[in-house]
Design an enzyme around this catalytic site. Structure first.
Site, mmCIF file in Angstrom:
data_model
loop_
_atom_site.group_PDB
_atom_site.id
_atom_site.type_symbol
_atom_site.label_atom_id
_atom_site.label_comp_id
_atom_site.label_asym_id
_atom_site.label_seq_id
_atom_site.Cartn_x
_atom_site.Cartn_y
_atom_site.Cartn_z
ATOM 1 N N ASP A 7 17.996 30.144 34.441
ATOM 2 C CA ASP A 7 17.305 29.103 35.180
ATOM 3 C C ASP A 7 17.673 27.755 34.541
ATOM 4 O OD1 ASP A 7 15.292 27.919 36.936
ATOM 5 O OD2 ASP A 7 14.099 27.711 35.119
ATOM 6 N N ASP A 9 15.700 24.039 35.228
ATOM 7 C CA ASP A 9 14.564 23.174 34.899
ATOM 8 C C ASP A 9 13.492 23.957 34.152
ATOM 9 O OD1 ASP A 9 15.701 20.970 36.235
ATOM 10 O OD2 ASP A 9 14.931 21.682 38.153
ATOM 11 N N ASP A 164 11.856 30.574 32.534
ATOM 12 C CA ASP A 164 10.666 30.074 31.844
ATOM 13 C C ASP A 164 9.369 30.272 32.615
ATOM 14 O OD1 ASP A 164 9.731 27.006 33.019
ATOM 15 O OD2 ASP A 164 11.627 27.851 33.704
#
Length: 224
Positions: A7, A9, A164
């Site tokens: 991922d 951001d 995240d």
């Protein structure tokens, strides 16, 4: 060697300040109060359209304005890189993983335009053999299709996903891919409530965690 998708951001990059700035640019002229970065961070993860929807809902703006505000947000978002920073140790971890022979990809819900711009800004494109954004396919995370596509482009071998957020944990779980969670990212749900194979709180720890997971034979499945 493994295929590892990341991922962007909240995982590789702390981009919430720039995303907040782009959101506030979209809100200009609506009479709505601007966002603080902490608020914007809570809206990140499900793509630009959902970000704008959440921002609008919080301000009671009519749904009919969504298309116009999304267009303004994307226009501001395209070059929003100046407040973004890689998380400490992230670039060194990518260097190490690449040197070990792992094949790397990006799987993000960030639109491809801003994704390409920010990767080029930080010189990150050299690490990744495949890049999938939130508008690369008709569906986006947590649908597993973008993750499957990114990993397929990397060829054969054990697969891992590094993210995240709740969206990333669900994506990895639905894809049947072991998922490693970067704990300082944009997640709001307790880690214990998310499906994941492992977690790390600093990028210096990721290469060793990858080797641990692969060595334990978890390169093809997830656990809660």
């Amino acid at each position: 060697m493994a295929r590892i998708a990341f991922d962007l951001d909240g995982t590789l990059l702390d981009s919430a300040p720039d995303i907040c700035l782009a959101g506030n640019a979209a809100l200009e002229g609506t009479g709505a109060d601007p966002m603080e970065t902490a608020e914007a961070r809570g809206y990140v993860g499900s793509g630009a359209a959902v970000f704008v929807e959440r921002m609008m809902n919080a301000r009671g703006l009519p749904a009919a304005q969504h298309g116009a505000l999304l267009e303004r947000f994307i226009a501001a978002y395209e070059g929003a890189v100046h407040l973004t920073q890689p998380y400490p140790g992230a670039l060194a971890a990518l260097e190490r993983l690449k040197a070990q022979g792992h094949r790397l990809a990006i799987c993000t819900n960030k639109p491809m335009g801003p994704t390409r711009v920010v990767l080029a800004h930080f010189g990150l494109e050299r690490f990744f053999d495949a890049v999938y954004g939130g508008d690369s396919l008709p569906v986006r995370k947590p649908d597993p299709a973008p993750l499957h596509a990114a990993l397929r482009d990397l060829g054969q071998g054990p697969a891992l996903f590094v993210g995240d957020s709740e969206v990333d944990a669900e994506t990895g779980d639905r894809a049947g891919v072991p998922t490693l969670i970067f704990t300082p990212g944009y997640r709001t749900t307790p880690l214990s409530e998310l499906p994941h194979t492992g977690a790390f709180d600093h990028w210096d720890d990721l290469p060793d965690l990858v080797e641990e997971v692969l060595g334990a034979g978890n390169g093809n499945r997830t656990r809660n």
